[in-house]
Design a protein around this motif. Structure first.
Motif, PDB file in Angstrom:
ATOM      1  N   GLU A  83       2.165   3.703  -8.391  1.00 13.95           N
ATOM      2  CA  GLU A  83       1.417   3.945  -7.159  1.00 13.95           C
ATOM      3  C   GLU A  83       1.961   5.152  -6.405  1.00 13.95           C
ATOM      4  OE1 GLU A  83      -1.352   2.102  -5.774  1.00 13.95           O
ATOM      5  OE2 GLU A  83      -1.403   1.632  -7.915  1.00 13.95           O
ATOM      6  N   ALA A  91       0.424   4.126  -1.271  1.00 13.33           N
ATOM      7  CA  ALA A  91      -0.279   5.396  -1.106  1.00 13.33           C
ATOM      8  C   ALA A  91      -0.273   5.863   0.339  1.00 13.33           C
ATOM      9  CB  ALA A  91      -1.715   5.277  -1.612  1.00 13.33           C
ATOM     10  N   ASN A 133       0.971   8.404  -8.378  1.00 12.24           N
ATOM     11  CA  ASN A 133      -0.455   8.678  -8.179  1.00 12.24           C
ATOM     12  C   ASN A 133      -0.740   9.165  -6.763  1.00 12.24           C
ATOM     13  OD1 ASN A 133      -1.019   7.898 -10.804  1.00 12.24           O
ATOM     14  ND2 ASN A 133      -1.529   5.788 -10.250  1.00 12.24           N
ATOM     15  N   ARG A 168       4.580  -1.446 -10.848  1.00 10.86           N
ATOM     16  CA  ARG A 168       3.525  -0.932  -9.990  1.00 10.86           C
ATOM     17  C   ARG A 168       4.013   0.050  -8.916  1.00 10.86           C
ATOM     18  NH1 ARG A 168       1.270  -2.110  -5.062  1.00 10.86           N
ATOM     19  NH2 ARG A 168      -0.978  -1.669  -4.900  1.00 10.86           N
ATOM     20  N   ASP A 212       0.859  -1.192   0.000  1.00 14.82           N
ATOM     21  CA  ASP A 212       0.000   0.000   0.000  1.00 14.82           C
ATOM     22  C   ASP A 212       0.893   1.239   0.000  1.00 14.82           C
ATOM     23  OD1 ASP A 212      -1.930   1.927   0.306  1.00 14.82           O
ATOM     24  OD2 ASP A 212      -2.316   1.487   2.419  1.00 14.82           O
TER      25      ASP A 212
END
Length: 362
Positions: free
Chosen positions: A225, A193, A228, A221, A191
């Protein structure tokens, strides 16, 4: 009689012996060893076979008796014989993008420990961040008849790699990767983010209004991530500007990107290094320019590195547990090999502030 006839070799008499297949001696030896284990444990040979193959339908008491006999006799199962009987090799392949990355080395360690405990050996291949080698290694491991694959690919978008995986029937687990394929894969994801949001919130609270992310390859990825997440985080902080420089997960990219950022009209007041190899390049360029951390610029890094504790000032980090990632990936693969459907596990990242984060210069 001529000399040639006198020297003619004798022809051996015909034998009634039956030729033995090359693997039969090993098989007989294996069965003899299993028989001794069964006699010592007081169980049937079929029970010994179930215990040694990891069959789930075995009581803990039975398993303990058999393993005690195995240890007492020093019995080592004949892996070739087991493979011929079951069709399984008890090996797992791990395709790693760059094993020189300490993060990936720790992930591989966690996976190997979990697999070894379950009776599997792990074969590791290193793609040195070259996408074509990912596909080559996948095919090579399939030729070696591995029972499953762990995949930390260099490039998720490579047509050659995607074609190799589309043709593959081998159970596979993605390690923080996301493939544009319809086939379901098990995956262990981070995770990213959460950690990025926490880091941005801390930097903004200190007064920073220009935050740069020196990211790795956008073809995997973690980079996507993180980019973003930075954009999402800045939407909550009006007036704060984000800058992104993506490239390879290398020291060279970290150095070049930092040089470009600092030479800009409005250089960042804080940098987030998107990987521990990138961090080395960032630190090298800051040192060459005599830019002080945190007096001149604040610094956050993604993923811990063993030598980070010796850096002064102490480094703020977006942390995750690579060893746990490896354990989880191996566990998902073992579940698949036992007949479970593909599953996705998401593990956290956490921001840990430290002295490398300070107030921006006036």
């Amino acid at each position: 009689m001529s000399g040639a006839a006198a020297r003619r070799p004798k022809v051996p008499k015909a034998s009634n012996a039956v030729l033995t297949p090359l693997n039969s001696a090993a098989t007989l030896t294996d069965r003899a060893g299993m028989r001794e284990v069964a006699e010592r444990a007081g169980v049937a040979m079929s029970s010994v076979s179930r215990v040694l193959s990891g069959h789930p339908d075995v009581s803990s008491a039975m398993r303990a008796r058999v393993m005690a006999a195995v240890e007492a006799l020093g019995y080592e199962p004949n892996m070739l014989a087991q493979m011929l009987r079951s069709g399984a090799t008890h090996t797992v392949g791990f395709v790693v993008g760059d094993i020189s990355n300490p993060l990936l080395a720790q992930i591989a360690l966690g996976a190997e420990v979990r697999l070894r405990a379950a009776g599997y050996a792990m074969l590791l291949t290193n793609s040195v961040n070259e996408a074509n080698l990912d596909a080559t290694h996948i095919r090579l491991l399939q030729q070696r008849r591995v029972d499953g694959l762990l995949l930390s690919l260099s490039d998720e978008t490579s047509d050659e790699t995607l074609d190799a995986l589309t043709r593959s029937m081998t159970p596979s687990v993605l390690v923080d990767r996301d493939l544009p394929l319809d086939e379901p894969f098990s995956a262990v994801l981070s995770d990213h983010a959460s950690g990025i949001h926490q880091a941005v919130d801390r930097l903004v609270a200190l007064g920073h209004d220009r935050i740069a992310l020196v990211a790795g390859s956008p073809h995997v990825r973690p980079t996507r991530e993180r980019i973003n997440a930075l954009e999402d985080a800045l939407e909550n902080h009006l007036g704060v500007v984000g800058q992104v420089r993506s490239g390879a997960f290398t020291e060279a990219h970290g150095k070049a990107a930092t040089r470009e950022l600092l030479a800009g009209r409005r250089p960042p007041t804080a940098i987030i290094a998107g990987g521990n190899q990138i961090l080395v390049g960032v630190l090298d360029e800051l040192g060459a320019r005599k830019v002080r951390v945190p007096a001149d610029i604040s610094l956050v890094t993604c993923d811990d590195v063993p030598l980070a504790k010796f850096f002064t000032p102490t480094l703020a980090m977006i942390n995750r547990d690579p060893y746990e990632i490896g354990l989880a990936a191996a566990g998902l693969l073992l579940d698949q090999l036992s007949g479970h459907p593909p599953e996705t596990v998401i593990l956290p990242t956490t921001f840990v502030t430290a002295a490398s984060c300070g107030r921006p210069p006036r």
